[in-house]
Structure formats: C-alpha cells, structure tokens
Design a protein around this motif. Structure first.
Motif, PDB file in Angstrom:
ATOM      1  N   THR A 106       0.826  -1.202   0.000  1.00 30.89           N
ATOM      2  CA  THR A 106       0.000   0.000   0.000  1.00 30.89           C
ATOM      3  C   THR A 106       0.867   1.262   0.000  1.00 30.89           C
ATOM      4  O   THR A 106       0.542   2.239  -0.670  1.00 30.89           O
ATOM      5  CB  THR A 106      -0.934   0.021   1.225  1.00 30.89           C
ATOM      6  OG1 THR A 106      -1.786  -1.127   1.166  1.00 30.89           O
ATOM      7  CG2 THR A 106      -1.787   1.261   1.258  1.00 30.89           C
ATOM      8  N   LYS A 152      -9.151  -2.228  -1.169  1.00 31.30           N
ATOM      9  CA  LYS A 152      -8.325  -1.529  -2.152  1.00 31.30           C
ATOM     10  C   LYS A 152      -8.746  -0.071  -2.252  1.00 31.30           C
ATOM     11  O   LYS A 152      -7.893   0.824  -2.309  1.00 31.30           O
ATOM     12  CB  LYS A 152      -8.426  -2.193  -3.519  1.00 31.30           C
ATOM     13  CG  LYS A 152      -7.583  -1.480  -4.562  1.00 31.30           C
ATOM     14  CD  LYS A 152      -7.636  -2.135  -5.906  1.00 31.30           C
ATOM     15  CE  LYS A 152      -6.767  -1.308  -6.858  1.00 31.30           C
ATOM     16  NZ  LYS A 152      -6.543  -1.951  -8.096  1.00 31.30           N
ATOM     17  N   THR A 153     -10.045   0.183  -2.245  1.00 27.13           N
ATOM     18  CA  THR A 153     -10.545   1.561  -2.320  1.00 27.13           C
ATOM     19  C   THR A 153     -10.073   2.365  -1.110  1.00 27.13           C
ATOM     20  O   THR A 153      -9.597   3.492  -1.253  1.00 27.13           O
ATOM     21  CB  THR A 153     -12.082   1.568  -2.392  1.00 27.13           C
ATOM     22  OG1 THR A 153     -12.494   0.765  -3.502  1.00 27.13           O
ATOM     23  CG2 THR A 153     -12.618   2.979  -2.548  1.00 27.13           C
ATOM     24  N   ALA A 154     -10.188   1.789   0.072  1.00 31.64           N
ATOM     25  CA  ALA A 154      -9.757   2.478   1.289  1.00 31.64           C
ATOM     26  C   ALA A 154      -8.241   2.710   1.278  1.00 31.64           C
ATOM     27  O   ALA A 154      -7.763   3.782   1.664  1.00 31.64           O
ATOM     28  CB  ALA A 154     -10.162   1.675   2.519  1.00 31.64           C
ATOM     29  N   SER A 155      -7.489   1.718   0.844  1.00 30.09           N
ATOM     30  CA  SER A 155      -6.036   1.857   0.780  1.00 30.09           C
ATOM     31  C   SER A 155      -5.625   2.950  -0.200  1.00 30.09           C
ATOM     32  O   SER A 155      -4.725   3.743   0.090  1.00 30.09           O
ATOM     33  CB  SER A 155      -5.394   0.534   0.369  1.00 30.09           C
ATOM     34  OG  SER A 155      -5.659  -0.450   1.326  1.00 30.09           O
ATOM     35  N   ASN A 156      -6.276   2.986  -1.350  1.00 31.90           N
ATOM     36  CA  ASN A 156      -5.979   4.033  -2.326  1.00 31.90           C
ATOM     37  C   ASN A 156      -6.353   5.417  -1.799  1.00 31.90           C
ATOM     38  O   ASN A 156      -5.645   6.397  -2.037  1.00 31.90           O
ATOM     39  CB  ASN A 156      -6.680   3.762  -3.651  1.00 31.90           C
ATOM     40  CG  ASN A 156      -6.011   2.658  -4.437  1.00 31.90           C
ATOM     41  OD1 ASN A 156      -4.822   2.406  -4.286  1.00 31.90           O
ATOM     42  ND2 ASN A 156      -6.781   1.994  -5.267  1.00 31.90           N
ATOM     43  N   TYR A 157      -7.465   5.492  -1.070  1.00 33.02           N
ATOM     44  CA  TYR A 157      -7.874   6.766  -0.479  1.00 33.02           C
ATOM     45  C   TYR A 157      -6.820   7.267   0.510  1.00 33.02           C
ATOM     46  O   TYR A 157      -6.431   8.442   0.467  1.00 33.02           O
ATOM     47  CB  TYR A 157      -9.231   6.625   0.217  1.00 33.02           C
ATOM     48  CG  TYR A 157      -9.636   7.870   0.961  1.00 33.02           C
ATOM     49  CD1 TYR A 157     -10.197   8.949   0.286  1.00 33.02           C
ATOM     50  CD2 TYR A 157      -9.435   7.978   2.334  1.00 33.02           C
ATOM     51  CE1 TYR A 157     -10.548  10.105   0.956  1.00 33.02           C
ATOM     52  CE2 TYR A 157      -9.785   9.130   3.017  1.00 33.02           C
ATOM     53  CZ  TYR A 157     -10.343  10.185   2.328  1.00 33.02           C
ATOM     54  OH  TYR A 157     -10.683  11.338   2.988  1.00 33.02           O
ATOM     55  N   VAL A 158      -6.384   6.378   1.383  1.00 32.35           N
ATOM     56  CA  VAL A 158      -5.371   6.763   2.369  1.00 32.35           C
ATOM     57  C   VAL A 158      -4.084   7.169   1.672  1.00 32.35           C
ATOM     58  O   VAL A 158      -3.461   8.177   2.018  1.00 32.35           O
ATOM     59  CB  VAL A 158      -5.124   5.620   3.382  1.00 32.35           C
ATOM     60  CG1 VAL A 158      -3.938   5.926   4.281  1.00 32.35           C
ATOM     61  CG2 VAL A 158      -6.365   5.376   4.225  1.00 32.35           C
ATOM     62  N   TYR A 159      -3.677   6.401   0.677  1.00 31.86           N
ATOM     63  CA  TYR A 159      -2.443   6.724  -0.044  1.00 31.86           C
ATOM     64  C   TYR A 159      -2.560   8.055  -0.795  1.00 31.86           C
ATOM     65  O   TYR A 159      -1.629   8.863  -0.783  1.00 31.86           O
ATOM     66  CB  TYR A 159      -2.085   5.605  -1.021  1.00 31.86           C
ATOM     67  CG  TYR A 159      -0.816   5.901  -1.786  1.00 31.86           C
ATOM     68  CD1 TYR A 159       0.427   5.707  -1.188  1.00 31.86           C
ATOM     69  CD2 TYR A 159      -0.865   6.395  -3.082  1.00 31.86           C
ATOM     70  CE1 TYR A 159       1.590   6.000  -1.872  1.00 31.86           C
ATOM     71  CE2 TYR A 159       0.293   6.689  -3.774  1.00 31.86           C
ATOM     72  CZ  TYR A 159       1.525   6.489  -3.169  1.00 31.86           C
ATOM     73  OH  TYR A 159       2.672   6.779  -3.838  1.00 31.86           O
ATOM     74  N   ASP A 160      -3.698   8.284  -1.440  1.00 32.60           N
ATOM     75  CA  ASP A 160      -3.873   9.521  -2.216  1.00 32.60           C
ATOM     76  C   ASP A 160      -3.929  10.759  -1.324  1.00 32.60           C
ATOM     77  O   ASP A 160      -3.426  11.820  -1.691  1.00 32.60           O
ATOM     78  CB  ASP A 160      -5.147   9.449  -3.060  1.00 32.60           C
ATOM     79  CG  ASP A 160      -5.025   8.435  -4.190  1.00 32.60           C
ATOM     80  OD1 ASP A 160      -3.883   8.100  -4.570  1.00 32.60           O
ATOM     81  OD2 ASP A 160      -6.089   7.985  -4.681  1.00 32.60           O
ATOM     82  N   ASN A 161      -4.556  10.639  -0.161  1.00 34.50           N
ATOM     83  CA  ASN A 161      -4.745  11.792   0.714  1.00 34.50           C
ATOM     84  C   ASN A 161      -3.653  11.959   1.774  1.00 34.50           C
ATOM     85  O   ASN A 161      -3.450  13.067   2.270  1.00 34.50           O
ATOM     86  CB  ASN A 161      -6.116  11.719   1.385  1.00 34.50           C
ATOM     87  CG  ASN A 161      -7.226  11.873   0.365  1.00 34.50           C
ATOM     88  OD1 ASN A 161      -7.291  12.880  -0.335  1.00 34.50           O
ATOM     89  ND2 ASN A 161      -8.063  10.868   0.253  1.00 34.50           N
ATOM     90  N   THR A 188       1.442   6.942   5.038  1.00 35.06           N
ATOM     91  CA  THR A 188       1.602   5.540   4.629  1.00 35.06           C
ATOM     92  C   THR A 188       3.077   5.202   4.447  1.00 35.06           C
ATOM     93  O   THR A 188       3.526   4.129   4.848  1.00 35.06           O
ATOM     94  CB  THR A 188       0.832   5.235   3.334  1.00 35.06           C
ATOM     95  OG1 THR A 188       1.259   6.125   2.310  1.00 35.06           O
ATOM     96  CG2 THR A 188      -0.659   5.366   3.538  1.00 35.06           C
TER      97      THR A 188
END
Length: 127
Positions: free
Chosen positions: A35, A50-59, A64
């Motif tokens: 992640t 995956k959606t939650a992981s991408n959200y955390v990574y993007d924001n 992370t």
C-alpha cells in the motif's frame, strides 16, 4: 571472570511464533508495504479494502510511507537485539540466524514472547 555454561540451555533452541501471529503479521505487513510503495499493485478483488487503501495513499501519502519505513526500521532494530541476545546466550550460528530472520519477519512476537522467557528461565536454572 569465568563464564559458566548455562544449565538447561539448548544452544540450538528455536521456536516459531504462535500461528496467530504468523498469519496476522504475514498478511498485514506485506499489505502495508504494498500500500505504501506500490498502491496500484493491489488486485481489484480486494474491493473496499483496495478503495480504502488508495484513499489513504492519495490523501496521506507521507503517513503511509512513514508507517512502512517505521515498520522496517523497528523490525531491523529488533533483529539486531535478537543477534545480541543470541550471542550473549552462546547460541549456535544457525539458531541465531533463525531467530534473527523470525524476528525480522514477525517482530516482537518472536523475540519477546518466545526467546526472552526461554533465556530468562535458562539463566535462573544456572544457579
């Protein structure tokens, strides 16, 4: 000062952590690392995760990344502590290597929950 052999200490002693910790850490640590460093590599079958992981990574990319680096750093320091404990106990090179790898992969659950109590018990039985 003469160093005495420890009574009851098996120089080849090695035990894996409890299977719960192997499963929990064997899944979560690689997931956190992927992640943090390769978020696009998570398969679509992960769905909401995956959606939650991408959200955390993007924001929060720095959080992370720092989490992943902290995990690697902590496990590295724990592995160095394990080498010292094994050398102080006079364990064989093979046992030291096994404990070091186990501690790097599974952290404190290996060294503190399995090795340290064994070494303390062996030290008490010395006298």
């Amino acid at each position: 000062m003469v160093k005495r052999d420890r009574v009851g200490l098996d120089r080849n002693y090695f035990v894996l952590p409890h299977p719960f910790w192997i499963l929990a850490l064997g899944i979560s640590i690689p997931f956190i690392l992927v992640t943090a460093f390769f978020p696009g590599q998570l398969p679509p079958s992960f769905g909401v995760v995956k959606t939650a992981s991408n959200y955390v990574y993007d924001n929060f990319p720095y959080i992370t990344w720092l989490t992943a680096v902290a995990i690697i750093g902590a496990h590295t320091l724990e592995s160095l502590l394990t080498i010292k404990l094994c050398c102080d106990a006079g364990m064989t090179t093979a046992a030291t290597l096994k404990w070091t790898i186990s501690t790097f992969l599974f952290g404190f659950t290996s060294v503190l929950l399995r090795l340290r109590p064994y070494l303390q018990k062996a030290k008490r039985s010395q006298f």
